[in-house]
Write a protein that holds these residues in place. Structure first.
Motif, PDB file in Angstrom:
ATOM      1  N   SER A 207       0.823  -1.206   0.000  1.00  0.00           N
ATOM      2  CA  SER A 207       0.000   0.000   0.000  1.00  0.00           C
ATOM      3  C   SER A 207       0.857   1.256   0.000  1.00  0.00           C
ATOM      4  CB  SER A 207      -0.905   0.013   1.239  1.00  0.00           C
ATOM      5  OG  SER A 207      -1.746  -1.113   1.271  1.00  0.00           O
ATOM      6  N   THR A 208       0.423   2.251  -0.766  1.00  0.00           N
ATOM      7  CA  THR A 208       0.996   3.594  -0.673  1.00  0.00           C
ATOM      8  C   THR A 208       0.220   4.354   0.389  1.00  0.00           C
ATOM      9  OG1 THR A 208       1.659   3.621  -2.996  1.00  0.00           O
ATOM     10  CG2 THR A 208       1.394   5.760  -1.908  1.00  0.00           C
ATOM     11  N   ILE A 209       0.924   4.952   1.350  1.00  0.00           N
ATOM     12  CA  ILE A 209       0.260   5.604   2.474  1.00  0.00           C
ATOM     13  C   ILE A 209       0.366   7.116   2.339  1.00  0.00           C
ATOM     14  CG2 ILE A 209       0.124   5.802   4.993  1.00  0.00           C
ATOM     15  CD1 ILE A 209       1.502   3.076   5.128  1.00  0.00           C
ATOM     16  N   ILE A 210      -0.793   7.766   2.467  1.00  0.00           N
ATOM     17  CA  ILE A 210      -0.890   9.221   2.480  1.00  0.00           C
ATOM     18  C   ILE A 210      -1.324   9.599   3.889  1.00  0.00           C
ATOM     19  CG2 ILE A 210      -2.068  11.208   1.440  1.00  0.00           C
ATOM     20  CD1 ILE A 210      -2.837   9.119  -0.856  1.00  0.00           C
ATOM     21  N   SER A 211      -0.659  10.543   4.530  1.00  0.00           N
ATOM     22  CA  SER A 211      -1.068  10.857   5.897  1.00  0.00           C
ATOM     23  C   SER A 211      -0.879  12.334   6.198  1.00  0.00           C
ATOM     24  CB  SER A 211      -0.271  10.021   6.910  1.00  0.00           C
ATOM     25  OG  SER A 211       1.047  10.487   7.051  1.00  0.00           O
ATOM     26  N   GLY A 212      -1.658  12.793   7.190  1.00  0.00           N
ATOM     27  CA  GLY A 212      -1.525  14.151   7.669  1.00  0.00           C
ATOM     28  C   GLY A 212      -2.773  14.986   7.447  1.00  0.00           C
TER      29      GLY A 212
ATOM     30  N   ALA B  46      -5.167   6.386   3.273  1.00  0.00           N
ATOM     31  CA  ALA B  46      -5.045   7.783   3.697  1.00  0.00           C
ATOM     32  C   ALA B  46      -5.375   7.880   5.183  1.00  0.00           C
ATOM     33  CB  ALA B  46      -5.979   8.675   2.883  1.00  0.00           C
ATOM     34  N   LEU B  47      -4.426   8.365   5.963  1.00  0.00           N
ATOM     35  CA  LEU B  47      -4.605   8.558   7.402  1.00  0.00           C
ATOM     36  C   LEU B  47      -4.810  10.046   7.644  1.00  0.00           C
ATOM     37  CD1 LEU B  47      -1.788   6.171   8.722  1.00  0.00           C
ATOM     38  CD2 LEU B  47      -4.187   5.636   8.212  1.00  0.00           C
ATOM     39  N   VAL B  48      -6.055  10.425   7.873  1.00  0.00           N
ATOM     40  CA  VAL B  48      -6.477  11.827   7.898  1.00  0.00           C
ATOM     41  C   VAL B  48      -7.010  12.152   9.291  1.00  0.00           C
ATOM     42  CG1 VAL B  48      -7.899  13.564   6.751  1.00  0.00           C
ATOM     43  CG2 VAL B  48      -7.139  11.540   5.467  1.00  0.00           C
ATOM     44  N   PRO B  49      -6.240  12.812  10.149  1.00  0.00           N
ATOM     45  CA  PRO B  49      -6.642  12.943  11.554  1.00  0.00           C
ATOM     46  C   PRO B  49      -7.931  13.718  11.765  1.00  0.00           C
ATOM     47  CG  PRO B  49      -4.728  14.331  11.072  1.00  0.00           C
ATOM     48  CD  PRO B  49      -4.918  13.425   9.897  1.00  0.00           C
ATOM     49  N   GLU B  50      -8.228  14.708  10.915  1.00  0.00           N
ATOM     50  CA  GLU B  50      -9.437  15.501  11.138  1.00  0.00           C
ATOM     51  C   GLU B  50     -10.716  14.680  10.913  1.00  0.00           C
ATOM     52  OE1 GLU B  50      -7.931  16.872   6.979  1.00  0.00           O
ATOM     53  OE2 GLU B  50      -7.135  16.048   8.857  1.00  0.00           O
ATOM     54  N   LEU B  51     -10.598  13.543  10.227  1.00  0.00           N
ATOM     55  CA  LEU B  51     -11.762  12.685  10.041  1.00  0.00           C
ATOM     56  C   LEU B  51     -12.112  11.910  11.306  1.00  0.00           C
ATOM     57  CD1 LEU B  51     -11.429  11.145   6.463  1.00  0.00           C
ATOM     58  CD2 LEU B  51     -13.341  12.467   7.357  1.00  0.00           C
ATOM     59  N   THR B  52     -11.225  11.886  12.291  1.00  0.00           N
ATOM     60  CA  THR B  52     -11.486  11.125  13.516  1.00  0.00           C
ATOM     61  C   THR B  52     -11.925  12.008  14.681  1.00  0.00           C
ATOM     62  OG1 THR B  52      -9.232  11.239  14.460  1.00  0.00           O
ATOM     63  CG2 THR B  52      -9.653   9.534  12.803  1.00  0.00           C
ATOM     64  N   THR B  53     -11.934  13.327  14.503  1.00  0.00           N
ATOM     65  CA  THR B  53     -12.198  14.206  15.643  1.00  0.00           C
ATOM     66  C   THR B  53     -13.656  14.193  16.095  1.00  0.00           C
ATOM     67  OG1 THR B  53     -12.529  16.113  14.178  1.00  0.00           O
ATOM     68  CG2 THR B  53     -10.308  15.771  15.045  1.00  0.00           C
TER      69      THR B  53
ATOM     70  N   PHE C 188       0.691   4.162  23.531  1.00  0.00           N
ATOM     71  CA  PHE C 188       0.825   4.475  24.951  1.00  0.00           C
ATOM     72  C   PHE C 188       0.967   5.980  25.177  1.00  0.00           C
ATOM     73  CE2 PHE C 188       2.877   0.061  25.676  1.00  0.00           C
ATOM     74  CZ  PHE C 188       1.626  -0.522  25.780  1.00  0.00           C
ATOM     75  N   ALA C 189       1.614   6.673  24.241  1.00  0.00           N
ATOM     76  CA  ALA C 189       1.831   8.112  24.395  1.00  0.00           C
ATOM     77  C   ALA C 189       0.589   8.939  24.056  1.00  0.00           C
ATOM     78  CB  ALA C 189       2.994   8.557  23.510  1.00  0.00           C
TER      79      ALA C 189
ATOM     80  N   LEU D  17      -4.894  17.037  16.905  1.00  0.00           N
ATOM     81  CA  LEU D  17      -4.633  16.309  15.658  1.00  0.00           C
ATOM     82  C   LEU D  17      -3.363  15.469  15.734  1.00  0.00           C
ATOM     83  CD1 LEU D  17      -5.614  18.953  12.953  1.00  0.00           C
ATOM     84  CD2 LEU D  17      -6.974  17.076  13.872  1.00  0.00           C
ATOM     85  N   GLU D  18      -2.387  15.894  16.518  1.00  0.00           N
ATOM     86  CA  GLU D  18      -1.170  15.094  16.651  1.00  0.00           C
ATOM     87  C   GLU D  18      -1.481  13.765  17.336  1.00  0.00           C
ATOM     88  OE1 GLU D  18       3.354  15.291  18.568  1.00  0.00           O
ATOM     89  OE2 GLU D  18       1.930  16.910  18.940  1.00  0.00           O
ATOM     90  N   ALA D  19      -2.255  13.829  18.432  1.00  0.00           N
ATOM     91  CA  ALA D  19      -2.623  12.596  19.133  1.00  0.00           C
ATOM     92  C   ALA D  19      -3.498  11.716  18.250  1.00  0.00           C
ATOM     93  CB  ALA D  19      -3.341  12.930  20.438  1.00  0.00           C
ATOM     94  N   ARG D  20      -4.427  12.334  17.532  1.00  0.00           N
ATOM     95  CA  ARG D  20      -5.308  11.560  16.658  1.00  0.00           C
ATOM     96  C   ARG D  20      -4.525  10.887  15.530  1.00  0.00           C
ATOM     97  NH1 ARG D  20     -10.983  10.836  17.819  1.00  0.00           N
ATOM     98  NH2 ARG D  20     -11.288  12.098  19.686  1.00  0.00           N
TER      99      ARG D  20
END
Length: 378
Positions: A5-10, A168-175, A218-219, A231-234
């Motif tokens: 897989s090609t991963i897109i994140s941020g 795609a790992l998109v943190p704003e989609l998890t908030t 854990f962090a 967003l960093e934690a997510r």
């Protein structure tokens, strides 16, 4: 076929993915009604429209999809040939999207019943998976789990062809995840990471994924639950979940997941909640067989006492798991889910039948052991 897989994140990483759409004409987007309206998903739909793609939207995937749900979706799609399958959602949505990538690839020999019977497909259509929860790791596994209501259980369909082309790992989609969902899916990710780390088929590749994932988890797990806009934690939790899925792809889960399957199959307990109840008693049970691995994992906890010996660290890790589940305010007893002592015989029989996972436990497991564990949390 390339199955890496090609991963897109941020943050805002979905805002410019037009290059993935070149040559795509028919697209199936699998999601749910709560997610379709989110800004990143609307941006994705706009890019699909601008690229001239015909888009079929499937937004009816239930939380615990069965083979009947997938069959209904296939009827809706009417055997159309698809160039790209996009899944945006939690583990159930992503599992269905992965199955559609096989079933809509134009291979007339592949059927849903055939996949359930263990037949191996030869091709899939291009896929993009976008998780909106940080727990299942479905975007990184070759598995899709379906409920089988007639048997009150679940079945895992497994083939490396279901590993997606793009993630795609998109943190704003998890908030927008409620705290309880963020907590239970986070524990699911923890179970993936730690069970794979202690599995009898663990190996240097799966261990590396598990160690990196656990350090991130854990962090960040408690911070991501308490601070949904962090967003960093997510994003750290999305990566922890991804590494958990990658660990499964190279090793395998064991006792917690085997014992959670009948809880989900008959009683429809959410998977992460079932795992949260079982995490501590299962890990306390196997601890003597994996003291060194327990100690290695304990060292990754931010406030770990690194001066402890291995044996003490292994006990301290179980204590940390117990405290974590309580701090996240997740259930710790079967009675909290209306499961009674009369159900334990059924649960134990259902769990011992999940031999593909039981055989991964780092010690001999018999039905009586499963009964003891269920009894300890009744």
């Amino acid at each position: 076929m390339n199955i890496d897989s090609t991963i897109i994140s941020g943050y805002q990483s979905l805002h410019d993915i037009g290059y993935l759409l070149a040559g795509k004409h028919q697209v199936v987007l699998v999601s749910d009604k709560n997610i379709i309206g989110l800004a990143p998903v609307q941006s994705l739909l706009a890019q699909l429209n601008n690229a001239g793609c015909g888009v079929s939207i499937i937004d009816s995937v239930p939380p615990e999809p069965s083979q009947h749900d997938v069959a209904t979706i296939l009827e809706t799609l009417n055997k159309q040939r698809v160039d790209l399958v996009i899944g945006v959602g939690g583990g159930s949505v992503l599992d269905v999207a992965k199955l559609l990538s096989l079933l809509c690839a134009g291979d007339v020999k592949v059927t849903l019943n055939g996949l359930l019977a263990g037949e191996k497909p030869q091709r899939r259509t291009t896929s993009l998976l976008i998780p909106t929860t940080a727990g299942t790791g479905s975007e990184a596994t070759p598995n899709a789990i379906l409920a089988i209501p007639e048997k009150e259980t679940k079945i895992g369909i497994i083939t490396p062809l279901m590993l997606p082309d793009y993630v795609a790992l998109v943190p704003e989609l998890t908030t927008s995840m409620p705290a309880r969902i963020a907590a239970s899916t986070g524990i699911d990710a923890l179970c993936h990471l730690f069970e794979c780390f202690t599995s009898v088929i663990a190996n240097p590749v799966s261990d590396n994924y598990a160690l990196v994932g656990m350090k991130k988890l854990f962090a960040s797990i408690e911070k991501s639950v308490a601070e949904p806009e962090n967003l960093e934690a997510r994003l750290n939790m999305l990566w922890a979940s991804y590494y958990g899925g990658a660990s499964i792809a190279h090793a395998g889960t064991h006792l917690v997941h085997a014992m959670s399957y009948p809880l989900g199959g008959k009683y429809h307990i959410p998977h992460g909640v079932a795992n949260a109840i079982l995490l501590v008693p299962c890990m306390a049970f196997i601890r003597p067989a994996a003291v060194s691995k327990f100690a290695q994992a304990y060292d990754l906890i931010p406030d770990a006492d690194l001066l402890l010996g291995e044996e003490d660290k292994s006990h301290a890790l179980v204590e940390y798991f117990d405290a974590l589940v309580h701090r996240l305010d997740l259930p710790v007893k079967l009675s909290q889910l209306s499961i009674t002592p009369d159900d334990i015989a059924y649960l134990s029989q259902g769990a011992i039948e999940v031999q593909r996972l039981i055989k991964n436990v780092p010690m001999q497991i018999e039905k009586k052991h499963l009964e003891e564990i269920y009894q300890s949390i009744r």
